[in-house]
Design a protein around this motif. Structure first.
Motif, PDB file in Angstrom:
ATOM      1  N   LEU A   1     -13.532  95.405  72.667  1.00 45.44           N
ATOM      2  CA  LEU A   1     -14.893  96.213  72.533  1.00 45.44           C
ATOM      3  C   LEU A   1     -14.758  97.493  73.403  1.00 45.44           C
ATOM      4  N   TYR A   2     -15.091  98.568  72.946  1.00 43.28           N
ATOM      5  CA  TYR A   2     -15.393  99.757  73.521  1.00 43.28           C
ATOM      6  C   TYR A   2     -16.592 100.355  73.458  1.00 43.28           C
ATOM      7  N   LEU A   3     -17.075 100.097  74.946  1.00 40.27           N
ATOM      8  CA  LEU A   3     -18.572 100.459  75.069  1.00 40.27           C
ATOM      9  C   LEU A   3     -18.848 101.834  75.221  1.00 40.27           C
ATOM     10  N   THR A   4     -19.262 102.478  73.963  1.00 41.32           N
ATOM     11  CA  THR A   4     -20.088 103.647  73.872  1.00 41.32           C
ATOM     12  C   THR A   4     -21.296 103.839  74.883  1.00 41.32           C
ATOM     13  N   SER A   5     -21.668 105.032  74.830  1.00 39.54           N
ATOM     14  CA  SER A   5     -23.010 105.070  75.847  1.00 39.54           C
ATOM     15  C   SER A   5     -24.174 104.387  75.202  1.00 39.54           C
TER      16      SER A   5
ATOM     17  N   MET B   1     -21.063 105.462  65.771  1.00 42.93           N
ATOM     18  CA  MET B   1     -20.418 106.124  66.739  1.00 42.93           C
ATOM     19  C   MET B   1     -20.150 107.744  66.343  1.00 42.93           C
ATOM     20  N   SER B   2     -20.368 108.488  67.328  1.00 45.73           N
ATOM     21  CA  SER B   2     -19.806 109.889  67.235  1.00 45.73           C
ATOM     22  C   SER B   2     -18.347 110.178  66.937  1.00 45.73           C
ATOM     23  N   ALA B   3     -18.238 111.329  66.569  1.00 46.89           N
ATOM     24  CA  ALA B   3     -16.748 111.709  66.370  1.00 46.89           C
ATOM     25  C   ALA B   3     -15.845 111.694  67.695  1.00 46.89           C
ATOM     26  N   HIS B   4     -16.788 112.060  68.878  1.00 51.20           N
ATOM     27  CA  HIS B   4     -15.709 111.602  70.036  1.00 51.20           C
ATOM     28  C   HIS B   4     -15.588 110.554  70.423  1.00 51.20           C
ATOM     29  N   ASP B   5     -16.443 109.493  70.281  1.00 46.94           N
ATOM     30  CA  ASP B   5     -16.526 108.119  70.551  1.00 46.94           C
ATOM     31  C   ASP B   5     -15.328 107.480  69.447  1.00 46.94           C
ATOM     32  N   THR B   6     -15.248 108.123  68.371  1.00 43.49           N
ATOM     33  CA  THR B   6     -14.378 107.583  67.395  1.00 43.49           C
ATOM     34  C   THR B   6     -12.839 107.647  67.814  1.00 43.49           C
ATOM     35  N   GLU B   7     -12.667 108.940  68.490  1.00 44.32           N
ATOM     36  CA  GLU B   7     -11.379 109.196  68.951  1.00 44.32           C
ATOM     37  C   GLU B   7     -10.930 108.142  70.168  1.00 44.32           C
TER      38      GLU B   7
ATOM     39  N   TYR C   1     -12.442 105.487  70.828  1.00 44.25           N
ATOM     40  CA  TYR C   1     -12.334 104.133  70.359  1.00 44.25           C
ATOM     41  C   TYR C   1     -10.834 103.705  69.832  1.00 44.25           C
ATOM     42  N   ILE C   2     -10.568 104.718  69.022  1.00 40.63           N
ATOM     43  CA  ILE C   2      -8.897 104.560  68.543  1.00 40.63           C
ATOM     44  C   ILE C   2      -7.834 104.263  69.600  1.00 40.63           C
ATOM     45  N   ARG C   3      -8.169 105.297  70.594  1.00 41.05           N
ATOM     46  CA  ARG C   3      -7.223 105.173  71.821  1.00 41.05           C
ATOM     47  C   ARG C   3      -7.375 103.934  72.556  1.00 41.05           C
ATOM     48  N   HIS C   4      -8.504 103.460  72.528  1.00 43.28           N
ATOM     49  CA  HIS C   4      -8.853 102.155  73.541  1.00 43.28           C
ATOM     50  C   HIS C   4      -8.003 100.931  72.851  1.00 43.28           C
ATOM     51  N   ARG C   5      -8.285 100.770  71.466  1.00 39.96           N
ATOM     52  CA  ARG C   5      -7.600  99.803  70.679  1.00 39.96           C
ATOM     53  C   ARG C   5      -6.203  99.733  70.772  1.00 39.96           C
ATOM     54  N   LEU C   6      -5.581 101.190  70.609  1.00 40.87           N
ATOM     55  CA  LEU C   6      -4.188 101.191  70.828  1.00 40.87           C
ATOM     56  C   LEU C   6      -3.710 100.791  72.163  1.00 40.87           C
ATOM     57  N   ALA C   7      -4.254 101.075  73.137  1.00 41.87           N
ATOM     58  CA  ALA C   7      -4.112 100.502  74.531  1.00 41.87           C
ATOM     59  C   ALA C   7      -4.086  99.228  74.625  1.00 41.87           C
TER      60      ALA C   7
END
Length: 273
Positions: free
Chosen positions: A22-26, A191-197, A199-205
């Motif tokens: 889970l990536y928590l956006t604002s 999600m926004s474009a910034h959140d999308t980026e 989110y992808i990095r978070h899941r990879l990590a």
């Protein structure tokens, strides 16, 4: 297939609702805060809506982990039930043992359980996912469950989670009594474009992508823009597309996922649709 090639411990873009990912956006944080507030303040009914694939179920799983052991929880994932079936599912999810199969017995046992929980200073929460699919009569039964209370407070907090159609259903005159009891509402946007980026990095990590290896697995800016354009910020579509893009990277033996690989992934998804 591609895990070993990219040195991953697991597939990062699985569509299963794993709270670790889970990536928590604002706005996800705001949604979580609304849920926790409604439960801890014993507001009775709480409603969370969002488009298909927006992360509602994963958020619910994270909510269960956040609530801890002092709050008894029941989660119903298939709400297309009759009134009696909803009662039975609720009783079973709370771990209440019974041999009875009638509505009155379920209500009696549930009330006794909730009173015991309350006497111990604990709370009880019923979470119903995909609530937009609940028949009107079953939603009315959920409203009746909220009548289980002491002189001072509700014994059961009920969280209705569903697609935007849930809001439309609750606006019907036949369900006005239920709608009036929902004091905490939140709608989860894409999600926004910034959140999308991020989110992808978070899941990879989380999946173990290393920043130390020689060929670092990355989604470049062009790839992220293409993923956002196609998915419009919907987590489920981001996952599906990113997974296909990783497979394309494996086939072409590159750790740099770019716009061209994402476009290949889009074409594959469209063919499979």
């Amino acid at each position: 297939m591609y895990k070993d090639y990219f040195h991953l411990s697991e597939e990062p873009f699985s569509i299963t609702p794993d709270p670790r990912y889970l990536y928590l956006t604002s706005q996800h944080r705001e949604a979580m805060n609304h849920l926790l507030y409604g439960i801890r303040q014993r507001k009775g009914f709480i409603c969370l809506t969002g488009e298909v694939g927006s992360g509602k179920t994963t958020l619910c799983r994270a909510l269960l982990a956040e609530l801890g052991g002092e709050i008894h929880t029941a989660l119903i994932l298939n709400p297309m039930l009759s009134e009696t079936q909803l009662l039975r599912a609720t009783v079973e999810e709370f771990g209440i043992v019974t041999k009875s199969r009638d509505r009155l017995s379920y209500l009696k046992l549930l009330n006794e359980f909730l009173l015991k929980v309350n006497s111990q200073g604990h709370d009880a929460v019923l979470i119903i996912d995909e609530a937009q699919d609940m028949p009107t009569a079953t939603l009315e039964m959920a409203r009746l469950l909220s009548n289980l209370e002491t002189e001072r407070q509700k014994l059961l907090q009920i969280v209705l989670v569903g697609q935007p159609e849930l809001g439309h259903k609750l606006a019907r005159p036949a369900l006005r009594q239920l709608a009036q009891r929902i004091t905490v509402r939140f709608h989860l946007e894409a999600m926004s474009a910034h959140d999308t980026e991020d989110y992808i990095r978070h899941r990879l990590a989380v999946a173990g992508a290393s920043q130390q290896q020689e060929n670092i697995l990355t989604f470049d800016r062009g790839a992220v823009r293409e993923i956002y354009r196609y998915s419009r910020g919907t987590p489920r579509l981001i996952n599906a597309l990113s997974d296909k893009a990783l497979l394309a990277g494996y086939v072409y033996r590159t750790a740099r996922i770019d716009r061209n690989l994402v476009r290949l992934a889009i074409d594959e998804l469209k063919e499979a649709a």
